[in-house]
Design an enzyme around this catalytic site. Structure first.
Site, PDB file in Angstrom:
ATOM      1  N   LYS A 154      55.266  28.091  56.890  1.00 28.62           N
ATOM      2  CA  LYS A 154      56.016  28.054  58.155  1.00 28.62           C
ATOM      3  C   LYS A 154      57.006  28.477  58.178  1.00 28.62           C
ATOM      4  O   LYS A 154      58.176  28.380  58.987  1.00 28.62           O
ATOM      5  CB  LYS A 154      56.109  26.440  58.579  1.00 28.62           C
ATOM      6  CG  LYS A 154      54.700  25.485  58.307  1.00 28.62           C
ATOM      7  CD  LYS A 154      53.642  26.266  58.732  1.00 28.62           C
ATOM      8  CE  LYS A 154      53.201  26.681  59.878  1.00 28.62           C
ATOM      9  NZ  LYS A 154      51.921  27.372  60.040  1.00 28.62           N
ATOM     10  N   THR A 169      55.463  33.736  57.476  1.00 30.39           N
ATOM     11  CA  THR A 169      54.714  34.721  56.689  1.00 30.39           C
ATOM     12  C   THR A 169      53.898  35.351  57.388  1.00 30.39           C
ATOM     13  O   THR A 169      53.709  36.502  57.002  1.00 30.39           O
ATOM     14  CB  THR A 169      53.903  33.505  55.821  1.00 30.39           C
ATOM     15  OG1 THR A 169      54.461  32.117  55.849  1.00 30.39           O
ATOM     16  CG2 THR A 169      53.126  34.148  54.728  1.00 30.39           C
ATOM     17  N   THR A 170      53.378  35.033  58.462  1.00 28.26           N
ATOM     18  CA  THR A 170      52.378  35.969  59.429  1.00 28.26           C
ATOM     19  C   THR A 170      53.170  36.878  60.079  1.00 28.26           C
ATOM     20  O   THR A 170      52.565  37.912  59.993  1.00 28.26           O
ATOM     21  CB  THR A 170      51.663  34.985  60.173  1.00 28.26           C
ATOM     22  OG1 THR A 170      51.173  33.549  59.815  1.00 28.26           O
ATOM     23  CG2 THR A 170      50.581  35.621  60.936  1.00 28.26           C
ATOM     24  N   HIS A 188      52.492  31.289  48.611  1.00 23.92           N
ATOM     25  CA  HIS A 188      53.492  30.172  49.024  1.00 23.92           C
ATOM     26  C   HIS A 188      54.002  29.418  47.694  1.00 23.92           C
ATOM     27  O   HIS A 188      54.777  28.504  47.701  1.00 23.92           O
ATOM     28  CB  HIS A 188      52.841  29.069  50.016  1.00 23.92           C
ATOM     29  CG  HIS A 188      52.556  29.518  51.367  1.00 23.92           C
ATOM     30  ND1 HIS A 188      53.579  30.167  52.187  1.00 23.92           N
ATOM     31  CD2 HIS A 188      51.616  29.212  52.095  1.00 23.92           C
ATOM     32  CE1 HIS A 188      52.940  30.349  53.286  1.00 23.92           C
ATOM     33  NE2 HIS A 188      52.005  29.860  53.483  1.00 23.92           N
ATOM     34  N   SER A 190      57.765  22.556  62.339  1.00 24.53           N
ATOM     35  CA  SER A 190      56.508  23.368  62.163  1.00 24.53           C
ATOM     36  C   SER A 190      55.392  23.153  61.188  1.00 24.53           C
ATOM     37  O   SER A 190      54.390  23.004  61.766  1.00 24.53           O
ATOM     38  CB  SER A 190      56.855  25.071  61.891  1.00 24.53           C
ATOM     39  OG  SER A 190      55.972  25.666  61.970  1.00 24.53           O
ATOM     40  N   PHE A 211      51.540  21.900  62.026  1.00 27.58           N
ATOM     41  CA  PHE A 211      50.548  22.518  61.087  1.00 27.58           C
ATOM     42  C   PHE A 211      49.719  21.638  60.432  1.00 27.58           C
ATOM     43  O   PHE A 211      48.558  21.740  60.456  1.00 27.58           O
ATOM     44  CB  PHE A 211      51.116  23.541  60.073  1.00 27.58           C
ATOM     45  CG  PHE A 211      50.303  24.338  59.693  1.00 27.58           C
ATOM     46  CD1 PHE A 211      49.530  25.412  60.363  1.00 27.58           C
ATOM     47  CD2 PHE A 211      50.355  24.524  58.471  1.00 27.58           C
ATOM     48  CE1 PHE A 211      48.621  26.250  59.662  1.00 27.58           C
ATOM     49  CE2 PHE A 211      49.382  25.319  57.391  1.00 27.58           C
ATOM     50  CZ  PHE A 211      48.409  26.182  58.129  1.00 27.58           C
ATOM     51  N   ARG A 266      52.600  28.628  67.685  1.00 29.64           N
ATOM     52  CA  ARG A 266      53.103  27.406  68.411  1.00 29.64           C
ATOM     53  C   ARG A 266      54.305  27.825  69.342  1.00 29.64           C
ATOM     54  O   ARG A 266      54.098  27.694  70.575  1.00 29.64           O
ATOM     55  CB  ARG A 266      53.526  26.290  67.434  1.00 29.64           C
ATOM     56  CG  ARG A 266      53.455  24.556  67.930  1.00 29.64           C
ATOM     57  CD  ARG A 266      54.198  23.888  66.861  1.00 29.64           C
ATOM     58  NE  ARG A 266      55.438  24.277  66.328  1.00 29.64           N
ATOM     59  CZ  ARG A 266      56.566  23.764  66.721  1.00 29.64           C
ATOM     60  NH1 ARG A 266      56.736  22.742  67.641  1.00 29.64           N
ATOM     61  NH2 ARG A 266      57.703  24.239  66.217  1.00 29.64           N
ATOM     62  N   LYS A 267      55.525  28.054  68.932  1.00 29.10           N
ATOM     63  CA  LYS A 267      56.618  28.270  69.660  1.00 29.10           C
ATOM     64  C   LYS A 267      57.386  29.566  69.477  1.00 29.10           C
ATOM     65  O   LYS A 267      57.861  30.409  70.120  1.00 29.10           O
ATOM     66  CB  LYS A 267      57.637  27.058  69.856  1.00 29.10           C
ATOM     67  CG  LYS A 267      57.032  26.056  70.545  1.00 29.10           C
ATOM     68  CD  LYS A 267      58.220  24.786  70.711  1.00 29.10           C
ATOM     69  CE  LYS A 267      57.714  23.690  71.640  1.00 29.10           C
ATOM     70  NZ  LYS A 267      58.750  22.629  71.776  1.00 29.10           N
ATOM     71  N   ARG A 323      63.339  30.199  56.324  1.00 29.96           N
ATOM     72  CA  ARG A 323      63.716  29.705  57.224  1.00 29.96           C
ATOM     73  C   ARG A 323      64.567  28.317  57.323  1.00 29.96           C
ATOM     74  O   ARG A 323      63.997  27.740  56.248  1.00 29.96           O
ATOM     75  CB  ARG A 323      62.203  29.623  58.215  1.00 29.96           C
ATOM     76  CG  ARG A 323      62.555  29.196  59.579  1.00 29.96           C
ATOM     77  CD  ARG A 323      61.103  28.841  60.308  1.00 29.96           C
ATOM     78  NE  ARG A 323      61.418  28.837  61.733  1.00 29.96           N
ATOM     79  CZ  ARG A 323      60.142  28.478  62.484  1.00 29.96           C
ATOM     80  NH1 ARG A 323      59.079  28.123  61.893  1.00 29.96           N
ATOM     81  NH2 ARG A 323      60.407  28.328  63.753  1.00 29.96           N
TER      82      ARG A 323
HETATM   83  P1  A3P Z   1      56.340  27.409  64.977  1.00 28.40           P
HETATM   84  O1  A3P Z   1      55.644  26.390  64.556  1.00 28.40           O
HETATM   85  O2  A3P Z   1      57.928  27.055  64.988  1.00 28.40           O
HETATM   86  O3  A3P Z   1      56.313  27.911  66.346  1.00 28.40           O
HETATM   87  P2  A3P Z   1      53.681  30.943  58.954  1.00 28.40           P
HETATM   88  O4  A3P Z   1      53.291  32.272  59.355  1.00 28.40           O
HETATM   89  O5  A3P Z   1      54.747  31.162  57.749  1.00 28.40           O
HETATM   90  O6  A3P Z   1      52.898  29.853  58.610  1.00 28.40           O
HETATM   91  O7  A3P Z   1      54.777  30.478  59.951  1.00 28.40           O
HETATM   92  C1  A3P Z   1      54.371  29.920  61.335  1.00 28.40           C
HETATM   93  C2  A3P Z   1      55.682  29.718  62.027  1.00 28.40           C
HETATM   94  O8  A3P Z   1      56.091  31.265  62.382  1.00 28.40           O
HETATM   95  C3  A3P Z   1      55.207  29.234  63.448  1.00 28.40           C
HETATM   96  O9  A3P Z   1      56.659  28.483  63.764  1.00 28.40           O
HETATM   97  C4  A3P Z   1      54.914  30.549  64.231  1.00 28.40           C
HETATM   98  O10 A3P Z   1      55.012  30.164  65.717  1.00 28.40           O
HETATM   99  C5  A3P Z   1      55.964  31.242  63.752  1.00 28.40           C
HETATM  100  N1  A3P Z   1      55.795  32.647  64.265  1.00 28.40           N
HETATM  101  C6  A3P Z   1      54.449  33.631  63.886  1.00 28.40           C
HETATM  102  N2  A3P Z   1      54.708  34.707  64.371  1.00 28.40           N
HETATM  103  C7  A3P Z   1      55.792  34.782  64.933  1.00 28.40           C
HETATM  104  C8  A3P Z   1      56.637  35.863  65.556  1.00 28.40           C
HETATM  105  N3  A3P Z   1      56.317  37.160  65.746  1.00 28.40           N
HETATM  106  N4  A3P Z   1      58.063  35.623  65.874  1.00 28.40           N
HETATM  107  C9  A3P Z   1      58.493  34.571  65.591  1.00 28.40           C
HETATM  108  N5  A3P Z   1      57.935  33.569  65.173  1.00 28.40           N
HETATM  109  C10 A3P Z   1      56.471  33.676  64.743  1.00 28.40           C
END
Ligand code: A3P
Length: 296
Positions: free
Chosen positions: A48, A51-52, A109, A139, A143, A258-259, A131
């Site tokens: 969270k 990563t993505t 991870h 988050s 998740f 999510r946000k 983060r």
């Molecule tokens: P939130 O749940 O706070 O919205 P991961 O990819 O490590 O699982 O992290 C997911 C978190 O990164 C989520 O946070 C997701 O909304 C946020 N996220 C994914 N893509 C993003 C982007 N392009 N810009 C900002 N936040 C992003």
């Protein structure tokens, strides 16, 4: 695989003291023996932490800003998740083996002490994204609810206590960010922060380009920034995890995208929880020069 709605939420199994999703732990031998290649690029994060987001940025860079090429497949296929294993779906190691003839992007991870030895032996380049822990905890809580491979998170105050104690999947956030922070002294490792990426994505994209030894072409920076903005990724089926079966991730419970903001924890923490968290944070982060911005 279990039909939708019937996926059990198995208890976690520790690997060398680190709580791990049951299916991941059962596949641990394969992960431990994974053979990294010298040109593999490792993307490492605590869950969270963005990563993505960083994965999409790097895939865009690898494809010279060609957005269509980056829509060739879902993000979890383009950037396989090393330790991933769920019955009925190819494991991360299987996907990585299939891609052995290419320059691979590898997501993990794992805390630093659990990374397969071959990544160090091959001196692979690594990009870590950290983060702030308050936003990570929130988050992660949502998740856990939507990604059914996790145990039930329970009420927020219990989940927060588990998070602070490191009793969540992949263990202690504090040890994770600290362990990888130390490694950057001896390894080819770029350590980034989600908050910096939010503040000035183009600046952070340029840092990634410099680390990868690529010229900071402004057209490319612009294309990457646009394609990887939250609003764009939220709508992109190849980035937003909506192609996974509902039995694995249920976006109606909480969307994966999510946000995507910094400071959302203020909507979740009570004043008392925040005070307890801050005091505990001081204790767990004592002696490190690593610092986080809880808001920007
Ligand atoms: P939130 O749940 O706070 O919205 P991961 O990819 O490590 O699982 O992290 C997911 C978190 O990164 C989520 O946070 C997701 O909304 C946020 N996220 C994914 N893509 C993003 C982007 N392009 N810009 C900002 N936040 C992003």
């Amino acid at each position: 695989m279990q039909p939708a709605g019937e996926t059990p939420r198995p208890a976690m199994i520790p690997i060398r003291g680190v709580p791990m999703i049951k299916y991941f732990a059962e596949n641990w031998g394969e992960v431990e023996g994974f053979q990294a290649q010298p040109d593999d690029l490792l993307i490492s994060t605590y869950p969270k932490s963005g990563t993505t987001w960083i994965s999409e940025i790097i895939d865009m860079i690898y494809n010279d800003g060609d957005t269509e090429k980056c829509k060739r497949d879902a993000i979890y296929m383009r950037v396989p998740f090393l330790e991933f294993a769920v019955p009925g779906i190819p494991t991360g190691v299987e996907l990585l083996r299939r891609g052995h003839a290419q320059r691979r992007l590898v997501k993990t991870h794992l805390p630093v002490q659990l990374l397969p030895e071959s990544f160090w032996e091959q001196d692979c380049q690594m990009i870590y994204v950290a983060r702030n822990p308050k936003d990570v905890a929130v988050s992660y809580y949502y998740f856990y609810q939507m990604a059914k491979v996790h145990p039930e998170p329970g009420p927020w105050q219990h989940f927060l206590a588990d998070f602070m104690a490191g009793a969540v999947s992949f263990g202690s956030w504090y040890q994770h960010v600290r362990g990888w922070w130390e490694k950057r002294r001896e390894q080819r490792l770029l350590y980034l922060f989600y908050e910096d990426m939010k503040e000035d994505p183009r600046r952070e994209i340029r840092k990634v380009l410099a680390f990868l030894g690529r010229p900071p072409a402004e057209g490319l920076v612009e294309a990457v920034a646009r394609h990887t903005a939250f609003a764009a990724m939220e709508q992109n089926r190849m980035a937003n995890y909506s192609t996974l079966p509902r039995s694995v991730m249920d976006h109606s419970v909480s969307p994966f995208m999510r946000k995507g903001v910094t400071g959302d924890w203020k909507n979740q923490f009570t004043v008392a929880q925040n005070e307890r968290f801050d005091a505990d944070y001081e204790r767990q982060m004592e002696g490190t020069d690593l610092s986080f911005r809880m808001e920007i």
